[in-house]
Enzyme design. Structure first.
Site, short mmCIF file in Angstrom:
data_model
loop_
_atom_site.label_atom_id
_atom_site.label_comp_id
_atom_site.label_asym_id
_atom_site.label_seq_id
_atom_site.Cartn_x
_atom_site.Cartn_y
_atom_site.Cartn_z
N THR A 163 -29.50 82.52 -11.72
CA THR A 163 -29.46 81.57 -10.59
C THR A 163 -28.32 80.61 -10.83
O THR A 163 -28.07 80.22 -11.97
CB THR A 163 -30.79 80.78 -10.45
OG1 THR A 163 -30.54 79.66 -9.58
CG2 THR A 163 -31.31 80.24 -11.76
N LYS A 182 -7.98 51.04 -5.76
CA LYS A 182 -8.35 52.45 -5.66
C LYS A 182 -8.53 52.78 -4.18
O LYS A 182 -9.33 52.17 -3.49
CB LYS A 182 -9.69 52.62 -6.40
CG LYS A 182 -9.92 53.92 -6.98
CD LYS A 182 -11.13 53.78 -7.90
CE LYS A 182 -11.77 55.05 -8.26
NZ LYS A 182 -11.17 56.26 -8.05
N ARG A 184 -9.04 58.25 1.62
CA ARG A 184 -10.37 58.38 2.19
C ARG A 184 -11.45 58.49 1.10
O ARG A 184 -11.16 58.89 -0.02
CB ARG A 184 -10.46 59.66 3.01
CG ARG A 184 -9.88 59.51 4.38
CD ARG A 184 -9.80 60.86 5.07
NE ARG A 184 -9.51 60.68 6.48
CZ ARG A 184 -8.99 61.61 7.25
NH1 ARG A 184 -8.70 62.80 6.76
NH2 ARG A 184 -8.74 61.37 8.52
N MET A 210 -20.97 79.25 -0.13
CA MET A 210 -19.78 79.75 -0.85
C MET A 210 -19.98 79.60 -2.37
O MET A 210 -19.40 80.35 -3.16
CB MET A 210 -18.51 79.02 -0.41
CG MET A 210 -18.46 77.57 -0.81
SD MET A 210 -16.96 76.74 -0.31
CE MET A 210 -15.79 77.49 -1.38
N GLU A 236 -27.84 68.71 -2.97
CA GLU A 236 -28.58 68.79 -1.69
C GLU A 236 -30.01 68.24 -1.81
O GLU A 236 -30.56 67.73 -0.83
CB GLU A 236 -28.63 70.24 -1.19
CG GLU A 236 -29.34 71.17 -2.17
CD GLU A 236 -29.43 72.62 -1.70
OE1 GLU A 236 -29.37 72.89 -0.51
OE2 GLU A 236 -29.57 73.48 -2.59
N ALA A 271 -15.57 62.81 -10.39
CA ALA A 271 -16.18 62.09 -9.26
C ALA A 271 -16.56 60.66 -9.67
O ALA A 271 -16.91 60.42 -10.81
CB ALA A 271 -17.43 62.83 -8.79
N GLU A 272 -16.48 59.74 -8.71
CA GLU A 272 -16.83 58.35 -8.98
C GLU A 272 -18.34 58.17 -9.05
O GLU A 272 -18.86 57.35 -9.80
CB GLU A 272 -16.29 57.42 -7.87
CG GLU A 272 -14.85 57.01 -8.05
CD GLU A 272 -13.88 58.14 -7.80
OE1 GLU A 272 -14.27 59.10 -7.09
OE2 GLU A 272 -12.76 58.10 -8.33
N ARG A 320 -31.50 72.31 -5.03
CA ARG A 320 -32.62 71.74 -4.29
C ARG A 320 -33.47 70.86 -5.20
O ARG A 320 -33.84 69.77 -4.85
CB ARG A 320 -33.47 72.89 -3.75
CG ARG A 320 -34.15 72.59 -2.47
CD ARG A 320 -34.75 73.82 -1.83
NE ARG A 320 -34.77 75.00 -2.69
CZ ARG A 320 -34.73 76.24 -2.24
NH1 ARG A 320 -34.64 76.46 -0.96
NH2 ARG A 320 -34.78 77.25 -3.06
N GLY A 360 -32.41 83.86 -4.86
CA GLY A 360 -31.01 83.60 -4.50
C GLY A 360 -30.08 84.37 -5.42
O GLY A 360 -30.27 84.38 -6.62
N GLY A 376 -39.08 81.88 -9.08
CA GLY A 376 -39.95 82.69 -8.22
C GLY A 376 -40.03 84.12 -8.75
O GLY A 376 -41.09 84.74 -8.75
O1 F6P Z 1 -31.87 78.90 -5.87
C1 F6P Z 1 -30.50 78.87 -5.65
C2 F6P Z 1 -30.15 78.17 -4.37
O2 F6P Z 1 -28.81 78.41 -4.21
C3 F6P Z 1 -30.45 76.68 -4.23
O3 F6P Z 1 -29.53 75.84 -4.87
C4 F6P Z 1 -30.45 76.51 -2.74
O4 F6P Z 1 -31.16 75.38 -2.35
C5 F6P Z 1 -31.11 77.76 -2.31
O5 F6P Z 1 -30.81 78.74 -3.26
C6 F6P Z 1 -30.74 78.25 -0.94
O6 F6P Z 1 -31.48 79.39 -0.68
P1 F6P Z 1 -31.31 80.30 0.61
O7 F6P Z 1 -30.05 81.06 0.45
O8 F6P Z 1 -32.49 81.17 0.61
O9 F6P Z 1 -31.21 79.36 1.75
#
Ligand code: F6P
Length: 319
Positions: A125, A213, A162, A250, A222, A186-187, A171, A11, A104
């Site tokens: 990264t 609040k 909201r 982004m 994610e 953030a809460e 990941r 990435g 990797g």
């Molecule tokens: O390794 C960096 C990262 O941005 C992760 O946080 C994310 O899950 C992943 O790459 C997404 O990879 P790709 O762009 O290959 O979907």
């Protein structure tokens, strides 16, 4: 040693260009030739290699992405692919390789070194999930992007009273969620390294609501949960008006911060020094503002750990 190579893999991350620039210029400073390998390990197998001069890396220090392009390559995980890569490197007269990327990419660098071709790893990264370094190139810029998003979402969350779930990248590592959650007030912050309890999250939201609040921000990595799923559950369990923003890719773009540019310059330059010193199989990093290096094998053998003190602080400050 007469010529070295440089590639970016996995990435992409803001600051990779600054690292490439540092590698190229530091090598030329030491009278070495430098070739860029385009498209990561996949490009290496195909022999997408071009010589780079001082001018090839001009005007890129401020640019996101990577001029060398990047890829994730299945073929390179096998010995056959790795040997094809070495063949291409030798054909181009390259004697040492700097690999900029994540875990990797380090696995590839370790394999090449074990086959007798010296490689040095540079941690690039946005996830900040590589052992042997306190910070990876791109993490600070990604945080800036996420915090800008949180601040903007907070404005509308306040106006409309909201609850917002903001899903960020990560990941396997919760660093982006934790640092951005803390910096963005953030809460609740959910990270892959720790289990969460849905009832506890909803209780916190209800208690906050009772205190007057009217809006809340939940930052979720994610790898901890899907933001969309989480938002749905919160809506069902609390009846609060809950919206979800998934920030997505982004977070990987944008002009690198000064911190990332300086870090990339220091790490890239040190990687070249290690190649010159004949220290293949090492990876550079930063610890207490000092540039250090470790065996890639040790880095891959270790597990990245989340800063538990920071996680505790984030909980204490969001009561
Ligand atoms: O390794 C960096 C990262 O941005 C992760 O946080 C994310 O899950 C992943 O790459 C997404 O990879 P790709 O762009 O290959 O979907």
């Amino acid at each position: 040693m007469k010529k070295i190579g440089v590639l970016t893999s996995g990435g992409d991350a803001p600051g990779m260009n600054a690292a490439v620039r540092a590698v190229v210029r530091k090598a030329i400073y030491h009278d070495l030739k430098v070739s860029g390998i385009y498209g990561g390990y996949a490009g290496l197998i195909k022999g997408n290699i071009e010589e780079l001069g001082l001018g090839s890396v001009g005007d890129i220090i401020h640019r996101g992405g990577t001029i060398l392009l990047s890829a994730r390559c299945e073929e390179f995980k096998k010995k056959e692919g790795q040997l094809k890569g070495i063949e291409q490197l030798k054909k181009a007269g390259i004697e040492g390789l700097v690999v900029i990327g994540g875990d990797g990419s380090y696995r590839g660098a370790k394999a090449l070194t074990e086959h007798g071709f010296p490689c040095v790893g540079v941690p690039g990264t946005i996830d900040n999930d590589i052992c042997g370094t306190q910070f990876t190139i791109g993490f600070d810029t990604a945080l800036k992007t996420v915090i800008e998003a949180i601040d903007k979402i907070r404005d509308t969350a306040t106006s409309h009273e909201r609850t917002f779930v903001i899903e960020v990248m990560g990941r396997d590592a919760g660093d982006i969620a934790l640092w951005a959650g803390l910096a963005g007030g953030a809460e609740t912050v959910l990270v892959p390294e720790e289990n969460y309890d849905m009832n506890e999250i909803c209780d916190r939201l209800r208690k906050g609501h009772e205190r007057g609040k009217k809006h809340s921000i939940i930052v979720v990595a994610e790898g901890a949960a899907s933001g969309v799923e989480l938002g749905k559950q919160i809506r069902e369990l609390t009846n609060f008006d809950t919206k979800v923003s998934v920030l997505g890719h982004m977070q990987r773009g944008g002009s690198p911060t000064a911190f990332d540019r300086v870090l990339a310059s220091r790490l890239g330059a040190r990687a070249v020094e290690l190649i010159i010193e004949g220290k293949g199989g090492r990876a550079v990093g930063i610890e207490n503002n000092q540039i250090i290096d470790h065996e890639i094998a040790d880095i891959l053998g270790g597990a990245h750990t989340l800063d538990t003190n920071l996680l505790r602080l984030s909980k204490e400050l969001s009561i």
